[in-house]
Design a protein around this motif. Structure first.
Motif, mmCIF file in Angstrom:
data_model
loop_
_atom_site.group_PDB
_atom_site.id
_atom_site.type_symbol
_atom_site.label_atom_id
_atom_site.label_comp_id
_atom_site.label_asym_id
_atom_site.label_seq_id
_atom_site.Cartn_x
_atom_site.Cartn_y
_atom_site.Cartn_z
ATOM 1 N N THR A 303 6.884 34.631 0.351
ATOM 2 C CA THR A 303 6.929 33.278 0.402
ATOM 3 C C THR A 303 8.541 32.810 0.245
ATOM 4 O O THR A 303 9.372 33.859 -0.170
ATOM 5 C CB THR A 303 6.296 32.544 -0.668
ATOM 6 O OG1 THR A 303 6.765 32.854 -2.009
ATOM 7 C CG2 THR A 303 4.809 32.765 -0.575
ATOM 8 N N GLY A 304 9.047 31.638 0.749
ATOM 9 C CA GLY A 304 10.472 31.200 0.325
ATOM 10 C C GLY A 304 10.665 30.474 1.508
ATOM 11 O O GLY A 304 10.122 29.627 2.133
ATOM 12 N N THR A 305 12.136 30.442 1.868
ATOM 13 C CA THR A 305 12.746 29.702 2.437
ATOM 14 C C THR A 305 12.289 29.830 4.115
ATOM 15 O O THR A 305 12.021 30.800 4.619
ATOM 16 C CB THR A 305 14.395 29.999 2.603
ATOM 17 O OG1 THR A 305 14.978 30.038 1.496
ATOM 18 C CG2 THR A 305 15.323 29.177 3.805
ATOM 19 N N ALA A 306 12.010 28.700 4.757
ATOM 20 C CA ALA A 306 11.288 28.656 6.103
ATOM 21 C C ALA A 306 12.174 29.434 7.104
ATOM 22 O O ALA A 306 11.648 29.894 7.995
ATOM 23 C CB ALA A 306 11.180 27.190 6.517
ATOM 24 N N GLY A 307 13.430 29.545 6.850
ATOM 25 C CA GLY A 307 14.236 30.352 7.873
ATOM 26 C C GLY A 307 14.045 31.739 7.791
ATOM 27 O O GLY A 307 14.411 32.559 8.775
ATOM 28 N N VAL A 308 13.385 32.427 6.695
ATOM 29 C CA VAL A 308 13.136 33.904 6.790
ATOM 30 C C VAL A 308 12.106 33.890 7.411
ATOM 31 O O VAL A 308 10.894 33.467 7.530
ATOM 32 C CB VAL A 308 13.003 34.118 5.152
ATOM 33 C CG1 VAL A 308 12.540 35.597 5.046
ATOM 34 C CG2 VAL A 308 14.293 33.675 4.546
ATOM 35 N N ALA A 309 12.246 35.305 8.376
ATOM 36 C CA ALA A 309 10.976 35.333 9.272
ATOM 37 C C ALA A 309 9.718 35.637 8.631
ATOM 38 O O ALA A 309 8.811 35.572 9.298
ATOM 39 C CB ALA A 309 11.488 36.590 10.359
ATOM 40 N N LEU A 310 9.732 36.371 7.312
ATOM 41 C CA LEU A 310 8.587 36.803 6.780
ATOM 42 C C LEU A 310 7.869 35.866 5.933
ATOM 43 O O LEU A 310 6.737 36.054 5.266
ATOM 44 C CB LEU A 310 8.968 38.109 5.745
ATOM 45 C CG LEU A 310 9.568 39.134 6.568
ATOM 46 C CD1 LEU A 310 10.144 40.130 5.524
ATOM 47 C CD2 LEU A 310 8.582 39.840 7.385
ATOM 48 N N ASN A 311 8.346 34.665 5.776
ATOM 49 C CA ASN A 311 7.905 33.578 5.210
ATOM 50 C C ASN A 311 6.319 33.324 5.396
ATOM 51 O O ASN A 311 5.823 33.290 6.643
ATOM 52 C CB ASN A 311 8.425 32.271 5.394
ATOM 53 C CG ASN A 311 8.010 31.009 4.219
ATOM 54 O OD1 ASN A 311 7.754 31.283 3.213
ATOM 55 N ND2 ASN A 311 7.974 29.851 4.962
ATOM 56 N N GLY A 312 5.353 33.484 4.678
ATOM 57 C CA GLY A 312 4.049 33.163 4.841
ATOM 58 C C GLY A 312 3.165 34.208 5.135
ATOM 59 O O GLY A 312 2.026 34.403 5.428
ATOM 60 N N ARG A 313 3.919 35.360 5.458
ATOM 61 C CA ARG A 313 3.168 36.753 5.972
ATOM 62 C C ARG A 313 2.839 37.524 5.114
ATOM 63 O O ARG A 313 3.592 37.624 3.821
ATOM 64 C CB ARG A 313 4.128 37.239 7.191
ATOM 65 C CG ARG A 313 4.359 36.299 8.163
ATOM 66 C CD ARG A 313 5.491 36.830 9.179
ATOM 67 N NE ARG A 313 5.107 38.243 9.776
ATOM 68 C CZ ARG A 313 6.091 38.720 10.172
ATOM 69 N NH1 ARG A 313 7.355 38.221 10.410
ATOM 70 N NH2 ARG A 313 5.711 40.022 10.761
ATOM 71 N N ALA A 314 1.969 38.277 5.274
ATOM 72 C CA ALA A 314 1.568 39.329 4.431
ATOM 73 C C ALA A 314 1.139 40.652 4.965
ATOM 74 O O ALA A 314 0.897 40.772 6.191
ATOM 75 C CB ALA A 314 0.139 38.895 3.750
ATOM 76 N N ARG A 315 1.134 41.702 4.283
ATOM 77 C CA ARG A 315 0.878 43.185 5.030
ATOM 78 C C ARG A 315 -0.292 43.841 3.696
ATOM 79 O O ARG A 315 -0.008 43.875 2.494
ATOM 80 C CB ARG A 315 2.071 44.253 4.814
ATOM 81 C CG ARG A 315 1.841 45.423 5.560
ATOM 82 C CD ARG A 315 3.027 46.175 5.288
ATOM 83 N NE ARG A 315 3.054 47.451 6.161
ATOM 84 C CZ ARG A 315 3.860 48.311 6.028
ATOM 85 N NH1 ARG A 315 5.181 48.242 5.465
ATOM 86 N NH2 ARG A 315 3.904 49.470 6.626
ATOM 87 N N ASP A 316 -1.065 44.505 4.439
ATOM 88 C CA ASP A 316 -2.343 45.264 3.791
ATOM 89 C C ASP A 316 -2.234 46.409 4.324
ATOM 90 O O ASP A 316 -2.390 46.729 5.600
ATOM 91 C CB ASP A 316 -3.437 44.273 3.949
ATOM 92 C CG ASP A 316 -3.594 43.149 3.594
ATOM 93 O OD1 ASP A 316 -3.758 42.931 2.196
ATOM 94 O OD2 ASP A 316 -3.334 42.220 4.084
ATOM 95 N N THR A 317 -2.397 47.666 3.511
ATOM 96 C CA THR A 317 -2.312 49.026 4.108
ATOM 97 C C THR A 317 -3.331 49.664 3.074
ATOM 98 O O THR A 317 -3.441 49.631 1.736
ATOM 99 C CB THR A 317 -0.832 49.574 3.795
ATOM 100 O OG1 THR A 317 0.026 48.898 4.454
ATOM 101 C CG2 THR A 317 -0.830 50.965 4.309
ATOM 102 N N LEU A 318 -4.187 50.560 3.915
ATOM 103 C CA LEU A 318 -5.270 51.262 3.202
ATOM 104 C C LEU A 318 -5.016 52.664 3.735
ATOM 105 O O LEU A 318 -5.094 52.885 4.997
ATOM 106 C CB LEU A 318 -6.785 50.807 3.308
ATOM 107 C CG LEU A 318 -7.800 51.780 2.864
ATOM 108 C CD1 LEU A 318 -7.842 51.713 1.398
ATOM 109 C CD2 LEU A 318 -9.073 51.338 3.538
ATOM 110 N N THR A 319 -5.125 53.616 2.633
ATOM 111 C CA THR A 319 -4.941 55.241 2.890
ATOM 112 C C THR A 319 -5.926 55.866 2.376
ATOM 113 O O THR A 319 -6.277 55.805 1.176
ATOM 114 C CB THR A 319 -3.629 55.734 2.560
ATOM 115 O OG1 THR A 319 -2.629 54.961 3.350
ATOM 116 C CG2 THR A 319 -3.504 56.996 3.093
ATOM 117 N N LEU A 320 -6.896 56.813 2.867
ATOM 118 C CA LEU A 320 -7.596 57.830 2.300
ATOM 119 C C LEU A 320 -7.085 59.226 2.868
ATOM 120 O O LEU A 320 -6.583 59.500 4.009
ATOM 121 C CB LEU A 320 -9.089 57.485 3.035
ATOM 122 C CG LEU A 320 -9.826 56.054 2.799
ATOM 123 C CD1 LEU A 320 -11.033 56.050 3.885
ATOM 124 C CD2 LEU A 320 -9.955 55.546 1.346
#
Length: 358
Positions: A303-320
């Motif tokens: 989250t943060g400044t609107a100009g940051v490309a990652l704003n509002g994005r998430a990553r989920d990683t699952l490993t077995l």
């Protein structure tokens, strides 16, 4: 490999043999890890690969110590990463020194240990020791989110600014006190006329037989003092303040791990704007005979400044995975990983590999 690293390697091996007959103790050690499979992170195309460093990054090195009397000793370590799938030096192409894993000399006593040179950063041990996949930079969800940018169309950046090792560093480690140790880190920026361009941090570990806690805090104003990287932090900001808490507990044949990290990227000058990351992870391994089943999940949101490309994005990683010990030095492993980033196609990876320590 060019002549200079080759000559250095031959000299080190010669010293390791000759020094055993003297008062100085010198040893050579390392690890070789290779895997075959299909690799696909979120937003990328799948590639069939034979790569190095599946469960641990391949490395070799030499270390030594000398008893100076009165409880004081001198010690050093020189260690280099390599990619055994191609024979190339380092973890990646480009800006990396030959002894990028360790290159320090120091003194140790009952009062603690002091190292000068390149050594681990505050973030490394609280991350690597507190997840089921350890220091895997290929398949550990926590390590991937914390320390591995994706150089693809997603624009996804790693959570931690700086490297897992800091150059030009003074590192002090306390004596072990009932399972507790702490580290203080100061990395000189070596920028003329700008003494504020430096990194500072601390970490702690509390390890008992079936329980452990760890954590770190750092203020980073430079990624790594090598040509082309001084002063580069994250996402256009010039300073990162981050902290992590980690824990693990043994329940019967299982180990359970949990982590939370918070990072704030801002401007050292005080200018408006920031980008905030939050990462949490849960993982476990369960001993079965000579091997163990492994499962790990991590989620990072920005989250943060609107100009940051990652704003509002998430990553989920699952490993077995499953890791089987052939001996104390050699193990076989198999892993499968799913990786997702908001707005991009899911990635699916799978691999089998072998790791040998020497």
């Amino acid at each position: 490999m060019n002549k200079t690293p080759l000559a250095a390697m031959l000299a080190i091996f010669a010293c390791s043999i000759a020094c055993r007959a003297s008062a100085q103790e010198v040893t050579v050690s390392g690890l070789v890890d290779a895997y075959a499979g299909a690799l696909q992170y979120a937003g990328s195309q799948r590639a069939a690969v034979v790569n190095s460093g599946g469960m641990s990054t391949s490395w070799w090195g030499v270390e030594g110590k000398e008893d100076l009397g009165g409880g004081l000793r001198a010690e050093f370590k020189l260690a280099s990463y390599f990619r055994n799938d191609t024979g190339a030096v380092g973890r990646f192409n480009g800006n990396e020194s030959f002894f990028s894993r360790n290159a320090y000399v120091g003194l140790a006593s009952d009062m603690g240990t002091l190292h000068l040179g390149r050594d681990g950063a505050p973030n490394f041990l609280p991350t690597a020791l507190f997840n089921a996949f350890g220091d895997s930079f290929a398949f550990s969800p926590l390590v991937l989110h914390a320390n591995v940018p994706l150089y693809n169309g997603t624009g996804w950046d790693s959570v931690n600014a700086s490297d897992t090792g800091w150059s030009n560093q003074i590192r002090y480690t306390t004596p072990r006190m009932g399972g507790f140790t702490a580290n203080l880190h100061y990395q000189f920026g070596e920028v003329a006329g700008d003494s504020g361009n430096h990194n500072v941090g601390a970490s702690f570990l509390y390890l008992q037989d079936r329980f452990g806690l760890g954590g770190f805090v750092h203020r980073v104003r430079m990624d790594n003092p090598l040509p082309g990287t001084v002063g580069v932090v994250k996402l256009g900001f010039s300073q990162q303040d981050a902290w992590m808490l980690s824990g693990k507990v043994a329940l019967g044949q299982a180990w359970i791990y949990a982590n939370y990290e918070h990072g704030r990227n801002s401007n050292a000058s005080g200018a408006a704007g920031e980008a905030v990351s939050q990462t949490w992870s849960m993982s476990a391994d369960y001993a079965i005979g000579n091997g163990k089943l492994q499962a790990a999940y991590a989620r990072t949101s920005w989250t943060g400044t609107a100009g940051v490309a990652l704003n509002g994005r998430a990553r989920d990683t699952l490993t077995l995975g499953y890791d089987y010990d052939l001996s104390k030095r050699t193990d076989l492993y198999a892993v499968a990983m799913q990786d997702r980033i908001t707005g991009y196609a899911r990635g699916l990876s799978y691999a089998t590999g072998i790791r040998h320590r020497f």
